[in-house]
Motif scaffolding. Structure first.
Motif, PDB file in Angstrom:
ATOM      1  N   THR A   4       0.690  -1.611   0.044  1.00 47.40           N
ATOM      2  CA  THR A   4       0.152   0.288  -0.246  1.00 47.40           C
ATOM      3  C   THR A   4       0.812   1.468   0.038  1.00 47.40           C
ATOM      4  O   THR A   4       2.107   0.782   1.000  1.00 47.40           O
ATOM      5  CB  THR A   4      -0.589  -0.038   1.610  1.00 47.40           C
ATOM      6  OG1 THR A   4      -1.718  -1.011   1.271  1.00 47.40           O
ATOM      7  CG2 THR A   4      -1.881   1.237   1.364  1.00 47.40           C
ATOM      8  N   VAL A   5       0.390   1.745  -1.338  1.00 49.07           N
ATOM      9  CA  VAL A   5       2.034   3.177  -1.023  1.00 49.07           C
ATOM     10  C   VAL A   5       0.444   4.495  -1.156  1.00 49.07           C
ATOM     11  O   VAL A   5      -0.487   5.012  -1.338  1.00 49.07           O
ATOM     12  CB  VAL A   5       2.673   3.184  -2.337  1.00 49.07           C
ATOM     13  CG1 VAL A   5       2.938   1.561  -2.099  1.00 49.07           C
ATOM     14  CG2 VAL A   5       1.709   3.098  -3.353  1.00 49.07           C
ATOM     15  N   SER A   6       1.714   5.840  -0.649  1.00 50.12           N
ATOM     16  CA  SER A   6       0.465   7.264  -0.847  1.00 50.12           C
ATOM     17  C   SER A   6       1.620   8.080  -1.583  1.00 50.12           C
ATOM     18  O   SER A   6       2.164   9.058  -0.650  1.00 50.12           O
ATOM     19  CB  SER A   6       0.520   7.301   0.673  1.00 50.12           C
ATOM     20  OG  SER A   6      -0.592   8.476   0.232  1.00 50.12           O
ATOM     21  N   PRO A   7       2.406   7.431  -2.614  1.00 50.02           N
ATOM     22  CA  PRO A   7       3.057   8.636  -3.320  1.00 50.02           C
ATOM     23  C   PRO A   7       2.571   9.988  -4.067  1.00 50.02           C
ATOM     24  O   PRO A   7       1.748   9.953  -3.577  1.00 50.02           O
ATOM     25  CB  PRO A   7       3.553   8.177  -4.138  1.00 50.02           C
ATOM     26  CG  PRO A   7       2.653   6.733  -5.058  1.00 50.02           C
ATOM     27  CD  PRO A   7       2.027   6.594  -3.734  1.00 50.02           C
ATOM     28  N   ASN A   8       3.315  10.933  -3.946  1.00 49.05           N
ATOM     29  CA  ASN A   8       3.128  11.967  -4.638  1.00 49.05           C
ATOM     30  C   ASN A   8       2.562  12.083  -6.389  1.00 49.05           C
ATOM     31  O   ASN A   8       1.559  13.391  -6.287  1.00 49.05           O
ATOM     32  CB  ASN A   8       4.325  13.299  -4.415  1.00 49.05           C
ATOM     33  CG  ASN A   8       4.508  13.477  -3.231  1.00 49.05           C
ATOM     34  OD1 ASN A   8       3.885  13.805  -2.405  1.00 49.05           O
ATOM     35  ND2 ASN A   8       6.185  14.356  -2.645  1.00 49.05           N
ATOM     36  N   CYS A   9       3.210  11.687  -6.445  1.00 51.03           N
ATOM     37  CA  CYS A   9       2.355  11.328  -8.473  1.00 51.03           C
ATOM     38  C   CYS A   9       2.897   9.445  -8.308  1.00 51.03           C
ATOM     39  O   CYS A   9       3.694   9.020  -8.304  1.00 51.03           O
ATOM     40  CB  CYS A   9       3.830  11.959  -9.172  1.00 51.03           C
ATOM     41  SG  CYS A   9       3.075  11.989 -10.720  1.00 51.03           S
ATOM     42  N   TYR A  10       1.507   9.129  -8.816  1.00 54.39           N
ATOM     43  CA  TYR A  10       1.494   7.795  -9.149  1.00 54.39           C
ATOM     44  C   TYR A  10       1.394   7.092 -10.906  1.00 54.39           C
ATOM     45  O   TYR A  10       0.479   8.045 -11.041  1.00 54.39           O
ATOM     46  CB  TYR A  10       0.586   6.246  -8.577  1.00 54.39           C
ATOM     47  CG  TYR A  10       0.529   5.437  -8.564  1.00 54.39           C
ATOM     48  CD1 TYR A  10       1.160   4.849  -8.056  1.00 54.39           C
ATOM     49  CD2 TYR A  10      -0.241   5.127  -9.639  1.00 54.39           C
ATOM     50  CE1 TYR A  10       1.363   3.054  -8.304  1.00 54.39           C
ATOM     51  CE2 TYR A  10      -0.536   2.999 -10.047  1.00 54.39           C
ATOM     52  CZ  TYR A  10       0.601   2.539  -9.254  1.00 54.39           C
ATOM     53  OH  TYR A  10       0.761   1.174  -8.793  1.00 54.39           O
ATOM     54  N   ILE A  11       2.188   6.975 -11.302  1.00 62.40           N
ATOM     55  CA  ILE A  11       2.118   6.680 -13.068  1.00 62.40           C
ATOM     56  C   ILE A  11       1.627   5.173 -13.140  1.00 62.40           C
ATOM     57  O   ILE A  11       2.085   4.514 -12.810  1.00 62.40           O
ATOM     58  CB  ILE A  11       3.626   7.414 -13.738  1.00 62.40           C
ATOM     59  CG1 ILE A  11       3.615   8.535 -13.251  1.00 62.40           C
ATOM     60  CG2 ILE A  11       2.986   7.086 -14.975  1.00 62.40           C
ATOM     61  CD1 ILE A  11       4.760   9.483 -14.241  1.00 62.40           C
ATOM     62  N   ALA A  12       0.761   5.427 -13.976  1.00 63.87           N
ATOM     63  CA  ALA A  12      -0.559   3.748 -14.288  1.00 63.87           C
ATOM     64  C   ALA A  12       0.306   3.863 -15.759  1.00 63.87           C
ATOM     65  O   ALA A  12      -0.749   4.482 -16.245  1.00 63.87           O
ATOM     66  CB  ALA A  12      -1.776   3.183 -13.823  1.00 63.87           C
TER      67      ALA A  12
END
Length: 319
Positions: A253-261
């Protein structure tokens, strides 16, 4: 006086960002309830980290030498410091280690605990923790009614705000106490170049990459951005990449500033693991993919055209 105690973390001898995040969050809480901030670092060289923690609000930086990590030993040592400092609030990283010892600390302190908080505020002198529920489809607010309130907090969920504390340094005499289990060996995978849990940017690939031979396209973008490489469950189940990269309900489980899918449809299981990201960029040629419902920015196009173009432009900008 209602003090806040933070348990920080080190990795390879360096201060993890979550230590600053929690100290900064603790400063805001302490200012609201009228107390001090004490940040504990498990080390015998606390002086090396005192300046960084002072700069984000620590009134006291406490070094505790508890030896090799053990859930029992850490719980014993941290509880001893709680007994000494008598904080009203305790903040612990929702990390692999934090998840191991936090419940033990709560039991010893006869305290309520809320795990995996992504937001912290104060209402009526008590901390209110916001956390995801129903696999990330909703959020709920919780209060702990016991005298000591304990929270584990997700990495990258709190802003680091500069604000000097007193920065006094103490060396605690707390020990690991009786430890009935011992680590005999460790089998560490190669892991990511940047660890998922700590990353501020994550670039993930899904079934849309079509095969393991195409991971270099995703990795190149990740390397260019200094990001961690993530993956969907479908790619892990297919044997295209190791489970250590998996983001989702059965992964990390992650909570980055930016997630590129990239090429990820956005199944509920995957959204549960990254839905709290600040910005979500989705690249998928299926305009009806569920990922677009949560995306901040969406690109309906072939990832094999978009991702290399993005990488090329970022290389020009970032040098």
């Amino acid at each position: 006086m209602a003090d806040v105690l933070v348990v920080g973390e080190l990795k390879n001898g360096e201060l993890k960002k979550i230590s600053k995040e929690l100290t900064s969050a603790a400063r805001k809480i302490a200012d609201s309830i009228g107390g001090k901030v004490h940040t504990v670092i498990i080390t015998d060289n606390v002086d090396a980290f005192a300046g960084d923690l002072k700069a984000v609000g620590a009134d006291t930086v406490i070094g505790a030498n508890l030896g090799e990590f053990s859930p029992e030993g850490y719980a014993n040592g941290i509880f001893a410091i709680i007994q000494e400092k008598k904080p009203a609030v305790v903040l612990i990283p929702h990390s692999a280690q934090g998840k191991e010892y936090s419940a033990r600390v709560a039991i010893k302190a006869n305290a309520g605990i809320v795990a995996d908080a992504v937001g912290l505020s104060v209402d009526g002198g008590k901390v209110v923790a916001k956390k995801p529920i129903y696999s990330g489809k909703a959020y709920a607010n919780f209060k702990v009614t016991s005298d000591i309130q304990i929270f584990t907090v997700r990495a990258n969920s709190q802003e680091v705000t500069p604000k000097d504390g007193a920065g006094a340094v103490e060396k605690s005499g707390a020990g690991a106490g009786e430890v009935r289990t011992k680590s005999l060996s460790k089998d560490l995978s190669g892991g990511n170049k940047v660890q998922l849990a700590d990353a501020s940017i994550i670039v993930s690939g899904g079934r849309g990459i079509k095969g393991p031979e195409n991971w270099p396209i995703i990795q190149d973008l990740a390397d260019t951005l200094g990001a961690a490489l993530g993956a969907s469950r479908a790619t892990v189940d297919a044997g295209w990449i190791s489970h250590s990269h998996q983001v989702g309900q059965t992964g990390k489980t992650v909570s980055p500033n930016c997630y590129i899918a990239c090429g990820i449809s956005g199944a509920i299981q995957h959204l549960a693991g990254m839905g709290s990201s600040k910005y979500i960029v989705a690249i998928n040629k299926d305009g009806d993919a569920p990922i677009f419902k949560v995306a901040t920015y969406g690109v309906v196009a072939d990832l094999f055209e978009v991702v290399p173009a993005l990488t090329s432009e970022f290389k020009k900008v970032l040098g």
